[in-house]
Scaffold this active site. Structure first.
Site, short mmCIF file in Angstrom:
data_model
loop_
_atom_site.label_atom_id
_atom_site.label_comp_id
_atom_site.label_asym_id
_atom_site.label_seq_id
_atom_site.Cartn_x
_atom_site.Cartn_y
_atom_site.Cartn_z
N HIS A 149 53.96 48.38 32.37
CA HIS A 149 52.82 47.83 31.96
C HIS A 149 51.53 48.56 32.04
O HIS A 149 51.46 49.55 32.98
CB HIS A 149 52.82 46.54 32.81
CG HIS A 149 51.76 45.45 32.40
ND1 HIS A 149 50.49 45.47 32.53
CD2 HIS A 149 51.91 44.18 32.03
CE1 HIS A 149 49.94 44.59 32.16
NE2 HIS A 149 50.99 43.51 31.68
N HIS A 150 50.70 48.36 31.17
CA HIS A 150 49.43 49.19 31.16
C HIS A 150 48.74 49.14 32.39
O HIS A 150 47.66 50.03 32.76
CB HIS A 150 48.77 48.88 29.85
CG HIS A 150 48.05 50.09 29.16
ND1 HIS A 150 47.49 51.17 29.96
CD2 HIS A 150 47.96 50.35 27.78
CE1 HIS A 150 46.88 52.03 29.01
NE2 HIS A 150 47.41 51.45 27.91
#
Length: 448
Positions: A149-150
């Site tokens: 996940h960013h």
């Protein structure tokens, strides 16, 4: 490392309190900007799954607090990281002989990897019952796809962490210093003086006004490649283009002071112009402007970072999402048959952007809006910028030497993210590598 030595990881891991998610991390958790980085890593030999699990269990990745924490939300809607125990089997997904294809060539493997990345671009989000990362292993493709996940970090942070976990193919560790050297340009504006300062102020004002306009009402004219609201949910297709570095050197000789990024952006400009000329009903408007977004690393040191610097308290290198956004306008000239002119125009435009503080403005104004109005308002503005532009382009510096992981040489590293509301370009360079990419510069195009 000696057993009694201490690292920045130890200082962070000793804390038992929930850690607030950073403003940029909160932004990437909003529904419209829920971004997952999908990174495919190809290997030369078949994968030893047990060896990979053993290496991971002792890796820097599983010492990093972001990879050991659950995302939790309190009663007020505020996001936090909470430490938990990690079960590797929950994060490693094996795809063993499920493709039912005859993969006899590198091109077929490449196409299938791109197909997997395309599927992940619109697949379900990561399970919040465990830390927000997964590793998908495709035994037939000799490939692993990391889904991260960013909110855990940007490309610079995550690539620096991964490369610190690898070993050099020549067996010389040299303290695992894989940070790619980057030439420091001696720009005219850096000589300062009154003229230099005035240029910075002027181009910053123009860039900031353009940026504010894109947040509010200014948008590209609708074309065959335009995105927009809801496009991030459409099926995607990932494709690979390869360019010889030797060819790029020839172009650089023809255009004084041009960089590889200038040439790549010129290629994108020329390609989009030709494509729109073919796909547009009737005549394409001469000089039609379409606008891209570029992500700019704001850390003091350019390129990949030394991991210890990323984790030091008070370090300007800082782990996380440390990038700003700049607008990159290009113009379609159907009557211009010389591709070099596109590179020249791209270089002139990028040189002006280098003289402005647009990236710093976008980063700090985003933090201010997050503080005053919250992540929902910030995500609305960011989503509007994406919908009002046509494409995104980002770039990542690769390792300077061939690397191995658990003794298996890495043949390629390819990354993209979950679907944006328009076309997404990502370029990746490998300087001095021989087996990796055969000294080629790779660009991945993700479109709908």
């Amino acid at each position: 490392m000696h057993n009694n030595s201490r690292t920045p990881f130890h200082n962070i891991m000793e804390s038992t309190l929930d850690e607030p998610v950073t403003p940029a991390g909160r932004l990437f958790l909003q529904p419209q900007l829920n971004q997952i980085i999908n990174c495919a890593i190809g290997f030369k030999h078949p994968l030893n799954i047990q060896a990979i699990k053993t290496e991971l269990s002792n890796s820097l990745m599983l010492k990093h607090p972001r990879f050991l924490s659950l995302l939790v939300i309190d009663d007020h809607g505020r996001e936090y990281w909470r430490k938990t125990q990690v079960n590797l089997d929950d994060h490693i997904i094996i795809h063993d002989k499920t493709l039912s294809l005859n993969l006899d060539s590198d091109e077929e493997i490449e196409d299938k990897v791109n197909s997997c990345l395309s599927d992940f671009a619109i697949s379900s989000p990561l399970n919040t019952n465990k830390p927000l990362w997964e590793i998908h292993i495709y035994t037939e493709l000799k490939c692993a796809i990391l889904r991260i996940h960013h909110a855990l970090g940007d490309g610079i942070s995550l690539m620096s962490l991964f490369l610190a976990s690898c070993e050099k193919a020549n067996g010389k560790d040299d303290d695992k210093d894989y940070v790619a050297e980057k030439r420091v340009e001696k720009r005219e504006e850096n000589k300062r003086g009154i003229v230099g300062i005035m240029k910075i102020i002027w181009w910053t004002i123009l860039s900031v006004l353009g940026f504010i306009g894109r947040c509010l009402w200014v948008k590209d004219i609708k074309t065959a490649i335009s995105g927009g609201d809801g496009v991030e949910l459409w099926p995607r297709m990932a494709a690979t283009a390869k360019f010889s570095l030797e060819d790029m050197k020839l172009v650089k000789k023809a255009i004084p002071n041009a960089t590889v990024n200038d040439i790549l952006f010129g290629v994108i400009s020329y390609g989009l112009s030709k494509y729109l000329d073919i796909r547009t009903f009737g005549a394409l408007q001469e000089g039609l402007q379409i606008t891209g977004l570029a992500m700019v690393n704001l850390r003091k040191q350019p390129g990949l970072q030394e991991l210890s610097k990323l984790m030091e308290e008070g370090s300007k290198a800082k782990w996380g999402n440390r990038f700003g956004i700049i607008l990159l306008p290009i113009h379609c000239h159907t009557k211009d048959v010389d591709p070099l002119n596109y590179v020249k125009r791209a270089k002139a435009m990028v040189d002006k952007k280098k003289k402005s503080l647009e990236a710093h403005f976008s980063y700090n104004i985003g933090r201010l809006i997050m503080s005053l109005l919250g992540p929902k308002a910030a995500s609305i503005l960011n989503y509007r910028i994406i919908c009002n532009t046509t494409f995104t382009v980002s770039n990542m510096v690769g390792p300077t030497e061939q690397l191995t992981y658990v003794g298996n040489p890495i043949s390629f590293i390819r990354a993209t993210s979950s679907g944006l509301a328009h076309i997404n370009y990502l370029s990746k360079g490998f300087s001095q590598t021989k087996i990796i990419c055969q000294k080629r510069y790779h660009m991945w195009l993700e479109e709908f």
